[in-house]
Motif scaffolding. Structure first.
Motif, PDB file in Angstrom:
ATOM      1  N   LYS A 137      -9.103  -5.465  -0.106  1.00 16.64           N
ATOM      2  CA  LYS A 137      -7.840  -5.608   0.617  1.00 16.64           C
ATOM      3  C   LYS A 137      -8.072  -5.896   2.097  1.00 16.64           C
ATOM      4  CE  LYS A 137      -4.551  -4.767  -2.485  1.00 16.64           C
ATOM      5  NZ  LYS A 137      -3.345  -5.586  -2.679  1.00 16.64           N
ATOM      6  N   HIS A 153      -2.011  -9.727  -1.765  1.00 15.61           N
ATOM      7  CA  HIS A 153      -0.803  -8.925  -1.615  1.00 15.61           C
ATOM      8  C   HIS A 153       0.304  -9.231  -2.621  1.00 15.61           C
ATOM      9  CE1 HIS A 153      -2.758  -8.606   2.352  1.00 15.61           C
ATOM     10  NE2 HIS A 153      -2.212  -7.409   2.366  1.00 15.61           N
ATOM     11  N   CYS A 189       1.715 -11.149  -6.451  1.00 13.38           N
ATOM     12  CA  CYS A 189       1.529 -11.773  -7.761  1.00 13.38           C
ATOM     13  C   CYS A 189       2.786 -12.586  -8.040  1.00 13.38           C
ATOM     14  CB  CYS A 189       1.351 -10.726  -8.840  1.00 13.38           C
ATOM     15  SG  CYS A 189       0.029  -9.577  -8.473  1.00 13.38           S
ATOM     16  N   ARG A 240       0.998 -11.729 -13.434  1.00 17.92           N
ATOM     17  CA  ARG A 240       0.889 -10.273 -13.347  1.00 17.92           C
ATOM     18  C   ARG A 240       2.247  -9.590 -13.535  1.00 17.92           C
ATOM     19  NH1 ARG A 240       0.354  -6.486  -9.153  1.00 17.92           N
ATOM     20  NH2 ARG A 240      -0.961  -4.727  -9.695  1.00 17.92           N
ATOM     21  N   THR A 286       7.267  -7.004  -7.753  1.00 18.99           N
ATOM     22  CA  THR A 286       6.777  -5.686  -8.167  1.00 18.99           C
ATOM     23  C   THR A 286       7.795  -4.964  -9.039  1.00 18.99           C
ATOM     24  OG1 THR A 286       5.534  -5.505  -6.099  1.00 18.99           O
ATOM     25  CG2 THR A 286       5.885  -3.475  -7.331  1.00 18.99           C
ATOM     26  N   HIS A 308       3.670   4.862  -5.779  1.00 19.12           N
ATOM     27  CA  HIS A 308       3.109   3.604  -6.273  1.00 19.12           C
ATOM     28  C   HIS A 308       1.844   3.906  -7.065  1.00 19.12           C
ATOM     29  CE1 HIS A 308       2.201  -0.703  -6.283  1.00 19.12           C
ATOM     30  NE2 HIS A 308       0.960  -0.398  -6.002  1.00 19.12           N
ATOM     31  N   GLY A 341       0.014  -0.840 -10.114  1.00 17.02           N
ATOM     32  CA  GLY A 341       0.834  -1.846  -9.443  1.00 17.02           C
ATOM     33  C   GLY A 341       2.318  -1.698  -9.668  1.00 17.02           C
TER      34      GLY A 341
END
Length: 938
Positions: A329, A452, A454, A458, A530, A817, A832
């Motif tokens: 990251k 950061h 998708c 994903r 997300t 998270h 995620g």
């Protein structure tokens, strides 16, 4: 008369000769010469369209372009028929080398890689840039427009700015967006300074392309029609802005300053040399070129890359895995970028399918012989990069497929056979000077986006895993998820006030209220890319809040939120545990007892102020929200920092403004690096952050001086922090101390102030409970200042405060998270995923509180918190739960009870007719239009 006749006759002959000459030149230009060139080309077997008087194929070209553009195409990569329809037809009908006509000029189309390379590498000066409409010069007269010796000198001058060592030094600037990158690395400025240039150049580019597609009449550019005037106005505006940037740069180049850290510095240094042929106008033209080319090509390249990775999620996932494996990251550096092989393959394949420049041009100024062909002077050569990149002959039958593996062994072995058929940046001595620059910029941007976000694969994979377990909810929508629906429901709910009742959930969290009603206690929605699992089940919420194995973290999000605080709440793991252990002693009961004098002083000041406002008339209308903010601000200043509210007033004011901006950030899609773009709001954010830090550092310096004077320094939070920071084995820096101070200034004021505000409003709505509370306070304390023992015995006051926390919790939602896959209560939640724990929904659930859930009934808490909700389940989480439960809850409860008790001792109050009931969330739950009450002194 004879003399006059002679003169007239001479004039007539002269006019006739001039007319004949002009006509012959016109005939030569529009017929004889084009037909002669056509004949010479056809003799060599070059087939194509026949010349048509004056317009050639211009009309057919325009018609095919308009038809192709009139409708979208299928979702595939066979783009040639849409982008270059006319040349696509010509190549299919007449072969790899064919001729068409741009008005009176023959254009030889060449779709043969080796022949294209010979033309691009030719150095004999017979090939020049395309002559054409001089209005094109308005876009730029820089390097790409120069020829011969002048081009060679300018190219040699600019080349050092793009050497590898120079590019390595530019990597920090590449973390921003393409416009800002160009501004910083080329001109030492930022995007805001160049923003107007980019906007004007976009408009100019449209006007220039329009000019290129029409027949140009010599001198027409001087005719003052609307579009010509617009073109010249834009040009003068761009030049004026660039001159301003140049002047600013010149002022920074003091004697002895090398000034070659960026392209502009290099240009100015050379321009000022005595033997230089460059003028200031040349410098401006190079700036125009690099502003345009530097932004436009890379921005389009990245745009197509994101779109193609959205269409091909398997390659998106492969690229992400590579980026996370090499960079994690962390911000990619030059070494990491060089190891991103899959990312490079993807970027090259995007350049093949969607090259920024779809065709290149050359013009023969003399007759030339090349590859057995004799091309006469005056012919345009069209080298259609796009056609070559989409040719099955050189790339195989899967040419229209997105297959980055073609480039696994590099560019030289990507196409079939021994021929290189890949020319996105040109070739030869005029190959694009900034290709290395563009590649590093594109790799850096793509890597950071993949770190950061998708885009498709994903999110769809996570959706599938959640639905397998019976978790219902909304379906993922590309990129934005439910963000638009969430924003719309929020705006609708906030647009009007509500009835004077406590059924606030549909107003404060309308989207999640609808989700719970439609899909049940556990459901999934989408925050952009997300998944967010909503959990409205108390035991499951408690298990999540107590979870200790490190796989559940705070919500990752917009880094602009860090301006509010990087203190305890934002920490994770071992660092959080150490900081929590360090701060805990400041909130022990014995410590809180020692804070009672500070509480009483602040409350006494509030009471005296209100008495003065009420005055002899005995009544006064007052908005209690700012009053309680002042009170709690004073309390936190005294108890945490040993100072008063006056010292911290500016901190509180700035933090209020900062909260609004932070909430705005959290509701929007964040683009990596956007926080560095100097927009008006970003500049305001950084200004407020620096101001807050400066004021807190001033308070810290004052505190340090008292420590030097022998003060033990552990009577307040700041003293405790400074003592620990100065220990030799301490890992805390002075910046950590500042961040903790920011956090306690914010949390210590905001939550308790809102709690007291809602309590006062609810006691105004329910005067019977106000009377019960007052009777208890007067019975236990009389008119004396409450002490810790008296406060501990205020049972009705405690019940009221708990019921207010149930109905109007300061924090209406908590988040976690999943950093890794977790198993909890029979559910397997993948990494995620955001977990949404809506405190407000739980506190207003009839299942856990009964059918009277929306009523104000403090008696629910008569036997304590554990027995307040129905059954054996505790459904009351205003301060969180588990190891991360709010550290300051004890302080907040004593502060709230002290303040309420003293107000009840001296005043009774009723709701003002001007009060509008509109609870809303700005991080904490607040009354949108204030909290006016009518105050009566007892």
């Amino acid at each position: 008369m004879r003399m006059e006749d002679s003169i007239l006759k001479t004039m007539a002959y002269s006019f006739a000769i001039l007319t004949m000459y002009t006509l012959s030149r016109v005939v030569y230009s529009v017929w004889w010469r084009p037909k002669s060139l056509e004949k010479q080309l056809r003799r060599q077997g070059i087939r194509g369209t026949r010349y048509k008087l004056l317009f050639g194929d211009a009309k057919a070209m325009k018609q095919s372009f308009m038809e192709a553009r009139s409708k979208p195409m299928a979702l595939n990569h066979s783009i040639v028929p849409r982008v270059l329809p006319f040349y696509h037809e010509i190549a299919q009908k007449y072969g790899k080398v064919s001729v068409s006509w741009n008005f009176t000029t023959p254009r030889v189309l060449i779709v043969e890689p080796e022949l294209m390379r010979l033309i691009l590498t030719s150095k004999n000066g017979h090939f020049q840039r395309l002559p054409g409409n001089p209005l094109g010069y308005l876009l730029t007269r820089g390097l790409s427009y120069l020829q011969g010796e002048k081009w060679a000198k300018r190219r040699k001058l600019l080349t050092p700015a793009f050497h590898f060592e120079k590019l390595k030094g530019m990597v920090p600037a590449f973390s921003n967006l393409t416009g800002d990158v160009i501004s910083q690395v080329a001109f030492g400025s930022n995007y805001e300074e160049g923003k107007k240039v980019f906007e004007l150049q976009k408009e100019q580019a449209v006007l220039v392309m329009e000019a290129f597609r029409t027949f140009y009449i010599p001198g027409f550019r001087f005719v003052p029609i609307g579009k010509n005037k617009k073109r010249y106005y834009i040009d003068s505006e761009i030049k004026a802005i660039l001159k301003k940037i140049i002047l600013k740069r010149k002022q920074t180049m003091k004697p002895g300053d090398l000034g070659n850290d960026d392209l502009l510095g290099l240009l100015l240094q050379c321009q000022e040399q005595t033997d230089s042929e460059m003028t200031i106008e040349d410098v401006i033209e190079e700036c125009k070129l690099f502003y345009f080319a530097g932004q436009e090509t890379t921005a389009n390249w990245l745009t197509w890359t994101i779109l193609l990775l959205s269409m091909h999620p398997n390659w998106q996932e492969k690229a992400r895995e590579e980026v996370l494996q090499i960079c994690g990251k962390k911000m990619p550096d030059i070494e990491a970028i060089n190891h991103l092989k899959i990312v490079s393959m993807i970027l090259h394949e995007v350049l093949r399918l969607y090259p920024p420049v779809t065709q290149q041009f050359r013009h023969t100024c003399e007759r030339i012989n090349i590859a057995g062909m004799c091309i006469p002077a005056g012919v345009n050569l069209v080298l259609p990069t796009l056609l070559l990149h989409h040719s099955p002959e050189y790339w195989g039958d899967d040419v229209e497929e997105f297959k980055p593996e073609r480039f696994s062994e590099g560019v030289s072995k990507a196409s079939k056979g021994d021929q290189i058929a890949f020319y996105p940046f040109g070739w030869g001595h005029r190959i694009c000077l900034g290709q290395g620059f563009a590649m590093i910029e594109a790799k850096m941007a793509l890597a950071m986006i993949l770190q950061h976000f998708c885009i498709w694969w994903r999110p769809k994979s996570l959706e599938k895993q959640l639905r397998r377990q019976g978790i219902r909810g909304t379906h993922y929508k590309l990129l934005f998820g439910d963000a638009k629906a969430m924003k719309q429901s929020f705006m609708e709910a906030r647009s009007k006030p509500m009835a004077l009742n406590h059924s606030i959930v549909p107003r404060v969290i309308p989207f999640y209220h609808e989700m719970a009603q439609k899909y049940g206690k556990v459901s999934v929605s989408w925050h952009f890319t997300t998944p967010r699992v909503l959990i409205v089940e108390p035991e499951l919420m408690r298990m999540i809040l107590k979870y200790k194995n490190g796989h559940l973290h705070r919500l990752p999000g917009n880094p602009l939120g860090y301006h509010l605080s990087r203190g305890l709440l934002s920490l994770e793991g071992e660092k959080w545990a150490k900081r929590r252990k360090l701060l805990s002693p400041a909130f022990h009961l014995e410590k809180l007892k020692g804070m009672m004098p500070a509480f009483s002083t602040s409350c006494h000041d509030l009471i005296e102020r209100w008495k003065n406002l009420v005055g002899p008339q005995g009544t006064y209308e007052l908005d209690v929200m700012p009053e309680f903010q002042n009170l709690t601000g004073d309390v936190i200043s005294r108890t945490a920092f040993g100072s008063s509210y006056e010292e911290g007033r500016r901190v509180f004011e700035l933090q209020k403004e900062q909260i609004v901006l932070v909430m705005e950030d959290f509701r929007n899609f964040y683009i990596p690096g956007f926080r560095f773009v100097p927009t008006r709001k970003n500049k305001r954010r950084y200004y407020m952050d620096s101001e807050i830090k400066a004021m807190i550092k001033k308070i810290i310096l004052k505190k340090k001086q008292t420590l030097k004077n022998g003060d033990p320094g552990n009577d307040d939070l700041l003293g405790l922090l400074l003592q620990c920071q100065e220990q030799t084995d301490s890992e805390m820096t002075i910046d950590d101390v500042v961040e903790e101070c920011k956090l306690f200034y914010f949390v210590g004021q905001e939550t308790t102030a809102n709690w007291l505000t809602w309590t006062t409003l609810l006691l105004s709505m329910h005067p019977n409970w106000q009377e019960k509370a007052r009777a208890e306070v007067l019975q236990i304390c009389g008119k004396k200042m409450p002490d810790i023992e008296a406060i501990s015995n205020l049972k009705i006051v405690s019940m009221i405060l708990h019921e207010v926390l149930r109905l109007y919790p300061p924090v209406i939602m908590q988040f976690r998270h999943t950093g890794e896959r977790i198993n909890i209560a029979g559910m397997c939640i993948p990494a995620g995923v955001d977990l949404v724990l809506p405190t407000a929904l739980l506190h207003h659930s009839p299942e856990y509180w009964g059918d009277d859930v929306e009523e104000f009934k403090p008696e629910r808490f008569s036997e304590g918190v554990s027995k307040a909700s129905k059954g054996d389940q505790t459904a009351f989480y205003p301060f969180g739960w588990g190891h991360r439960i709010c550290l300051g809850q004890g302080l907040a409860m004593i502060e709230a009870k002290m303040a309420l008790a003293m107000i009840l001792q001296h005043f009774w109050f009723e709701l003002s007719p001007t009060y509008t009931h509109a609870p809303h969330r700005i991080i904490t739950l607040q009354p949108q239009y204030g909290a006016p009450i009518i105050l009566h002194q007892i």
